[in-house]
Write a protein that holds these residues in place. Sequence first.
Motif, short mmCIF file in Angstrom:
data_model
loop_
_atom_site.label_atom_id
_atom_site.label_comp_id
_atom_site.label_asym_id
_atom_site.label_seq_id
_atom_site.Cartn_x
_atom_site.Cartn_y
_atom_site.Cartn_z
N GLU A 1 39.54 38.39 42.04
CA GLU A 1 38.42 38.93 42.73
C GLU A 1 37.66 40.16 42.22
O GLU A 1 36.73 40.28 41.67
N LEU A 2 38.60 41.22 41.90
CA LEU A 2 38.25 42.48 41.50
C LEU A 2 38.36 42.72 39.83
O LEU A 2 37.57 43.66 39.48
N THR A 3 38.94 41.95 39.38
CA THR A 3 39.25 41.85 37.84
C THR A 3 39.50 43.21 37.36
O THR A 3 38.81 43.92 36.48
N PRO A 4 40.60 43.88 38.01
CA PRO A 4 40.98 45.29 37.49
C PRO A 4 41.30 45.63 36.04
O PRO A 4 41.49 44.80 35.41
N ASP A 5 41.27 46.76 35.54
CA ASP A 5 41.49 47.19 34.15
C ASP A 5 42.94 47.20 34.02
O ASP A 5 43.56 47.16 32.67
N LEU A 6 43.78 47.66 34.97
CA LEU A 6 44.99 47.42 34.93
C LEU A 6 46.06 47.27 36.25
O LEU A 6 45.19 47.60 37.21
N ILE A 7 46.99 46.60 36.11
CA ILE A 7 47.75 46.44 37.27
C ILE A 7 49.24 47.33 37.30
O ILE A 7 49.67 47.20 36.36
N VAL A 8 49.33 47.95 38.53
CA VAL A 8 50.60 48.44 38.68
C VAL A 8 51.24 47.61 39.49
O VAL A 8 50.98 47.42 40.72
N LEU A 9 52.62 47.10 39.54
CA LEU A 9 53.28 45.92 39.81
C LEU A 9 54.40 46.17 40.46
O LEU A 9 55.50 46.27 39.50
#
Length: 230
Positions: free
Chosen positions: A45-53
């Motif tokens: 939905e948000l198409t983030p630039d980076l994911i901390v997972l």
Amino acid sequence: MSSTLVLVVEDEPTIATAITRRLTAEGYQAVAVGDGLEAVAKASELTPDLIVLDVMLPGIDGLEVCRRVQAERPVPVLMLTARDDETDKLIGLGVGADDYMTKPFSMRELVARIKALLRRVERAAQLRTAMADDGVLTLGDLTIDKAARRVVRADREVHLTPTEFDLLVFLADNPRTVLSREKLLEHVWDWVDASGTRTVDSHIKAVRRKLGPDLIRTVHGVGYAFEPIE
Ligand code: CA
């Protein structure tokens, strides 16, 4: 205010809050979710630039989140693990995260690594813009289209994560040259520390799994070399 959006996937509220607060203070937009399935939906939905997972999550775990998200759209992933041996295990599996950090970590280091990852992605985007049609590298049955960031081997398209792609391009741009893990870290990750060399091994493993084992040679105790097939 930067429009850079970081999706934080962490089920421990104190850690999630600490990360989002720090990122917001650094000028990023940060959204936190605490559940694996919700993370996949939010990433879409948000198409983030980076994911901390985080790895251990309710619903589906971080590995599965990483796979599902990357299958839909390549995005840099920094994975949080509980122990060093867990990091080793993930690296062995070649999960496709771009970087790993073991808990507990300092917020300062987290921010430094996020910045390094984002810098790398931005550099790749600039390169893409600057690259004309001739940004296509053909080496035997392997074709690397740097501008489109596409890889084809033996007429079959191969899907690589952003980091795997950058790693392959750097190796392929320097064929038959032994490149040390430190050198690869410096060029591809823009980040050098002792634990990072394992990250390099993990990504080499993933690239070999996807492209075939014959293109990248291990030079024991030194690093790796790209060996094109004529
Ligand atoms: Ca957790």
